[in-house]
Design a protein around this motif. Structure first.
Motif, PDB file in Angstrom:
ATOM      1  N   ALA A 100      79.344 -36.067  88.478  1.00  0.00           N
ATOM      2  CA  ALA A 100      79.842 -37.064  87.514  1.00  0.00           C
ATOM      3  C   ALA A 100      81.355 -37.113  87.596  1.00  0.00           C
ATOM      4  CB  ALA A 100      79.389 -36.670  86.101  1.00  0.00           C
ATOM      5  N   THR A 101      81.865 -37.142  88.850  1.00  0.00           N
ATOM      6  CA  THR A 101      83.307 -37.002  89.049  1.00  0.00           C
ATOM      7  C   THR A 101      84.059 -38.330  89.025  1.00  0.00           C
ATOM      8  OG1 THR A 101      82.741 -36.826  91.394  1.00  0.00           O
ATOM      9  CG2 THR A 101      83.300 -34.791  90.260  1.00  0.00           C
ATOM     10  N   ASN A 111      86.831 -49.200  74.116  1.00  0.00           N
ATOM     11  CA  ASN A 111      85.807 -50.255  74.027  1.00  0.00           C
ATOM     12  C   ASN A 111      84.519 -49.613  74.542  1.00  0.00           C
ATOM     13  OD1 ASN A 111      85.405 -53.465  75.751  1.00  0.00           O
ATOM     14  ND2 ASN A 111      84.310 -52.578  74.038  1.00  0.00           N
ATOM     15  N   GLY A 135      82.256 -32.674  86.376  1.00  0.00           N
ATOM     16  CA  GLY A 135      82.950 -33.812  85.765  1.00  0.00           C
ATOM     17  C   GLY A 135      82.646 -33.907  84.278  1.00  0.00           C
ATOM     18  N   THR A 155      88.720 -25.710  86.146  1.00  0.00           N
ATOM     19  CA  THR A 155      87.865 -25.010  87.109  1.00  0.00           C
ATOM     20  C   THR A 155      87.567 -25.951  88.273  1.00  0.00           C
ATOM     21  OG1 THR A 155      86.855 -23.810  85.290  1.00  0.00           O
ATOM     22  CG2 THR A 155      85.635 -23.825  87.363  1.00  0.00           C
ATOM     23  N   GLU A 163      80.673 -43.588  87.316  1.00  0.00           N
ATOM     24  CA  GLU A 163      81.448 -44.457  88.206  1.00  0.00           C
ATOM     25  C   GLU A 163      81.397 -44.054  89.676  1.00  0.00           C
ATOM     26  OE1 GLU A 163      85.313 -45.326  86.434  1.00  0.00           O
ATOM     27  OE2 GLU A 163      86.015 -45.840  88.434  1.00  0.00           O
TER      28      GLU A 163
HETATM   29  C1  LIG Z   1      93.108 -47.295  81.606  1.00  0.00           C
HETATM   30  C2  LIG Z   1      91.615 -47.413  81.550  1.00  0.00           C
HETATM   31  C3  LIG Z   1      91.015 -48.032  80.471  1.00  0.00           C
HETATM   32  C4  LIG Z   1      89.626 -48.182  80.438  1.00  0.00           C
HETATM   33  N1  LIG Z   1      89.065 -48.770  79.351  1.00  0.00           N
HETATM   34  C5  LIG Z   1      87.723 -48.923  79.311  1.00  0.00           C
HETATM   35  C6  LIG Z   1      87.102 -49.471  78.151  1.00  0.00           C
HETATM   36  O1  LIG Z   1      87.743 -49.715  77.126  1.00  0.00           O
HETATM   37  N2  LIG Z   1      85.741 -49.683  78.207  1.00  0.00           N
HETATM   38  C7  LIG Z   1      84.975 -49.326  79.297  1.00  0.00           C
HETATM   39  O2  LIG Z   1      83.769 -49.536  79.281  1.00  0.00           O
HETATM   40  N3  LIG Z   1      85.546 -48.750  80.378  1.00  0.00           N
HETATM   41  C8  LIG Z   1      86.892 -48.532  80.398  1.00  0.00           C
HETATM   42  N4  LIG Z   1      87.454 -47.930  81.487  1.00  0.00           N
HETATM   43  C9  LIG Z   1      86.561 -47.444  82.566  1.00  0.00           C
HETATM   44  C10 LIG Z   1      85.941 -46.115  82.147  1.00  0.00           C
HETATM   45  O3  LIG Z   1      86.953 -45.232  81.691  1.00  0.00           O
HETATM   46  C11 LIG Z   1      85.200 -45.463  83.308  1.00  0.00           C
HETATM   47  O4  LIG Z   1      84.295 -46.382  83.879  1.00  0.00           O
HETATM   48  C12 LIG Z   1      84.427 -44.231  82.830  1.00  0.00           C
HETATM   49  O5  LIG Z   1      85.337 -43.285  82.312  1.00  0.00           O
HETATM   50  C13 LIG Z   1      83.634 -43.616  83.980  1.00  0.00           C
HETATM   51  O6  LIG Z   1      83.026 -42.450  83.499  1.00  0.00           O
HETATM   52  P1  LIG Z   1      82.706 -41.239  84.488  1.00  0.00           P
HETATM   53  O7  LIG Z   1      82.229 -40.136  83.618  1.00  0.00           O
HETATM   54  O8  LIG Z   1      81.869 -41.705  85.598  1.00  0.00           O
HETATM   55  O9  LIG Z   1      84.103 -40.832  85.122  1.00  0.00           O
HETATM   56  P2  LIG Z   1      85.409 -40.265  84.412  1.00  0.00           P
HETATM   57  O10 LIG Z   1      85.429 -40.627  82.975  1.00  0.00           O
HETATM   58  O11 LIG Z   1      86.536 -40.695  85.281  1.00  0.00           O
HETATM   59  O12 LIG Z   1      85.224 -38.674  84.492  1.00  0.00           O
HETATM   60  C14 LIG Z   1      85.247 -37.991  85.710  1.00  0.00           C
HETATM   61  C15 LIG Z   1      85.627 -36.555  85.429  1.00  0.00           C
HETATM   62  O13 LIG Z   1      85.467 -35.810  86.634  1.00  0.00           O
HETATM   63  C16 LIG Z   1      86.554 -34.947  86.799  1.00  0.00           C
HETATM   64  N5  LIG Z   1      86.708 -34.658  88.219  1.00  0.00           N
HETATM   65  C17 LIG Z   1      87.066 -35.504  89.208  1.00  0.00           C
HETATM   66  N6  LIG Z   1      87.107 -34.857  90.388  1.00  0.00           N
HETATM   67  C18 LIG Z   1      86.758 -33.572  90.120  1.00  0.00           C
HETATM   68  C19 LIG Z   1      86.633 -32.418  90.932  1.00  0.00           C
HETATM   69  N7  LIG Z   1      86.887 -32.455  92.248  1.00  0.00           N
HETATM   70  N8  LIG Z   1      86.257 -31.255  90.351  1.00  0.00           N
HETATM   71  C20 LIG Z   1      86.022 -31.193  89.004  1.00  0.00           C
HETATM   72  N9  LIG Z   1      86.128 -32.258  88.204  1.00  0.00           N
HETATM   73  C21 LIG Z   1      86.503 -33.444  88.752  1.00  0.00           C
HETATM   74  C22 LIG Z   1      87.730 -35.697  86.208  1.00  0.00           C
HETATM   75  O14 LIG Z   1      88.769 -34.798  85.820  1.00  0.00           O
HETATM   76  C23 LIG Z   1      87.074 -36.382  85.009  1.00  0.00           C
HETATM   77  O15 LIG Z   1      87.134 -35.597  83.847  1.00  0.00           O
HETATM   78  C24 LIG Z   1      88.831 -47.725  81.519  1.00  0.00           C
HETATM   79  C25 LIG Z   1      89.444 -47.071  82.603  1.00  0.00           C
HETATM   80  C26 LIG Z   1      90.819 -46.910  82.619  1.00  0.00           C
HETATM   81  C27 LIG Z   1      91.429 -46.192  83.783  1.00  0.00           C
END
Ligand SMILES: Cc1cc2nc3c(=O)[nH]c(=O)nc-3n(C[C@H](O)[C@H](O)[C@H](O)COP(=O)(O)OP(=O)(O)OC[C@H]3O[C@@H](n4cnc5c(N)ncnc54)[C@H](O)[C@@H]3O)c2cc1C
Length: 393
Positions: free
Chosen positions: A159-160, A52, A11, A130, A366
């Motif tokens: 970290a998906t 943000n 991720g 990938t 998340e």
């Molecule tokens: C429209 C929108 C606006 C937002 N605005 C804000 C904001 O302004 N402020 C804020 O604090 N939060 C905001 N959020 C929430 C925030 O984006 C998420 O909480 C944050 O991105 C979570 O981070 P993460 O790295 O856990 O997951 P993500 O950022 O979702 O990253 C997960 C990654 O894992 C990859 N992945 C998933 N499954 C697989 C798999 N099977 N194999 C390989 N890769 C995979 C995905 O492609 C992705 O790149 C917003 C969310 C949305 C949808």
């Protein structure tokens, strides 16, 4: 031959990239894998394109989890101020919108570029497009079979992310991997998501569509004073997104259209002082004129105040301070900003995000059962949990 890394992170989103830079700076050989064609796509779409990226007032009270104390340690060790220092070091201009909410002045792209630069400086490799076909653990080594060949590592970081916005690459992969290694997953549901309405209610409220007004909304003992937006699909805006995380199907939500005012007292006084005033004119003092007109029409409030008896005034005051609606549902993962629930934190270390009973397995961001309020808290959790794991993985 499988290529060997110290740390493989699945991720390349907010948490994964932060973890990759942190572990890379410790001299660890780090590989980040993502099935999407580009990294950090949610960062780019966040905060209306201006990300943000944190909230200066973030505290553990801004997070929902079945195990509310879990987030405290990581949030304490990597604070909004720490992230702000990183942002400042990269010369990214930012501004505070609502209290504590920091946004990029120009574009969310600068936050993503900053993370990619940090990963490059730290020597962490990123492989996009990938997908992961299988993960096996034997003799403390993970063998990760990907569409681009096999890799080995001693630390595997998941970290998906959650299930929200499937069109951006969201999958349930992290939950399945957790289950594969015997971890529990708390039930998931969409959070920070607009409400939908029954066809009847939608039609009634259609004259209000497009109007935003400050309200205090409450549900299940939680309340938020923020703007509400009526849309053609239902109810949105920060107030509704916030309360949606506390809402369960069938629950009513109460909307105070005059937050901070004693509606009945105000109406009684107004009737005495301005008996010919209509409720529409009164509402237009604090609410947008179009909203005041449409809402008064909806309630049938067409007479001057002098025509209202005590019971009428009481009923009107109640409607204004606790306008109660039962949403039909939410727009679901299609538009939700976050996913509530996820990997059960009782089986993770709150200091390192490592699974207690599986050596070298980490869950960050998340995918974990920690979800922030609207306003930069979710990214702060992604940064803090990413750093917590990156410091040890
Ligand atoms: C429209 C929108 C606006 C937002 N605005 C804000 C904001 O302004 N402020 C804020 O604090 N939060 C905001 N959020 C929430 C925030 O984006 C998420 O909480 C944050 O991105 C979570 O981070 P993460 O790295 O856990 O997951 P993500 O950022 O979702 O990253 C997960 C990654 O894992 C990859 N992945 C998933 N499954 C697989 C798999 N099977 N194999 C390989 N890769 C995979 C995905 O492609 C992705 O790149 C917003 C969310 C949305 C949808």
């Amino acid at each position: 031959m499988a290529k060997t890394f110290d740390v493989v992170i699945i991720g390349a989103g907010a948490a994964g990239l932060m973890c990759a830079a942190t572990a890379g700076y410790r001299g660890r050989r780090v590989l980040v894998i993502d099935h999407a064609p580009r990294p950090g796509r949610k960062i780019l779409m966040s905060g209306g394109g201006r990300c943000n990226f944190t909230n200066l007032n973030s505290t553990p009270a801004n997070f929902l989890s079945d195990n509310p104390h879990f987030c405290i340690s990581a949030l304490k060790r990597y604070t909004p101020q720490d992230f702000l220092e990183l942002v400042d070091r990269h010369g990214i201009e930012h501004e505070e919108k609502a209290a504590g909410q920091l946004f990029c002045r120009d574009s969310a792209r600068s936050i993503l570029d900053m993370l990619l630069t940090e990963c490059e400086w730290a020597g962490s490799e990123i492989r996009l497009k990938t997908s992961v076909e299988s993960v096996n653990l034997s003799a403390n080594t993970y063998r990760v079979k990907t569409s681009g060949g096999e890799v080995e590592c001693s630390s595997l970081v998941v970290a998906t992310g959650g299930l929200s916005i499937p069109t951006m690459g969201a999958t349930g992969f992290g939950y399945n991997l957790a289950r594969q290694f015997g971890l529990d997953v708390r039930p998931t549901r969409a959070g920070l998501v607009p409400f939908t309405l029954t066809p009847e209610l939608k039609q009634q409220l259609s004259p209000l569509a497009g109007i935003s007004c400050p309200v205090e909304v409450s549900c299940n003992g939680e309340h938020f004073r923020e703007p509400m937006l009526v849309t053609h699909r239902g109810l949105s805006g920060p107030a509704m997104l916030q309360i949606s995380s506390f809402w369960q199907p069938g629950d009513p939500v109460a909307i105070d259209l005059l937050p901070g005012q004693q509606a009945l007292e105000a109406l009684n006084q107004l009737k005495q002082e301005h008996p010919t005033l209509t409720l529409e004119r009164y509402l237009a003092r604090t609410l947008p004129r179009r909203f005041a007109r449409a809402f008064a029409e909806l309630q049938g409030w067409d007479r001057p105040l002098q025509g209202y008896r005590k019971a009428d005034l009481e009923a009107a005051a109640h409607t204004l301070s606790a306008w109660t609606l039962t949403p039909a549902g939410t727009e679901g993962y299609r538009t939700a900003e976050v996913t509530l629930g996820g990997v059960d934190t009782r089986q993770l270390s709150s200091k390192t995000m490592a699974a207690n009973d599986v050596p070298g397995l980490f869950f960050i961001g998340e995918v974990v059962d920690v979800t922030g309020h609207l306003g930069g808290h979710n990214f702060q959790w992604a940064w803090a949990s990413g750093v917590a794991a990156g410091n040890i993985a």
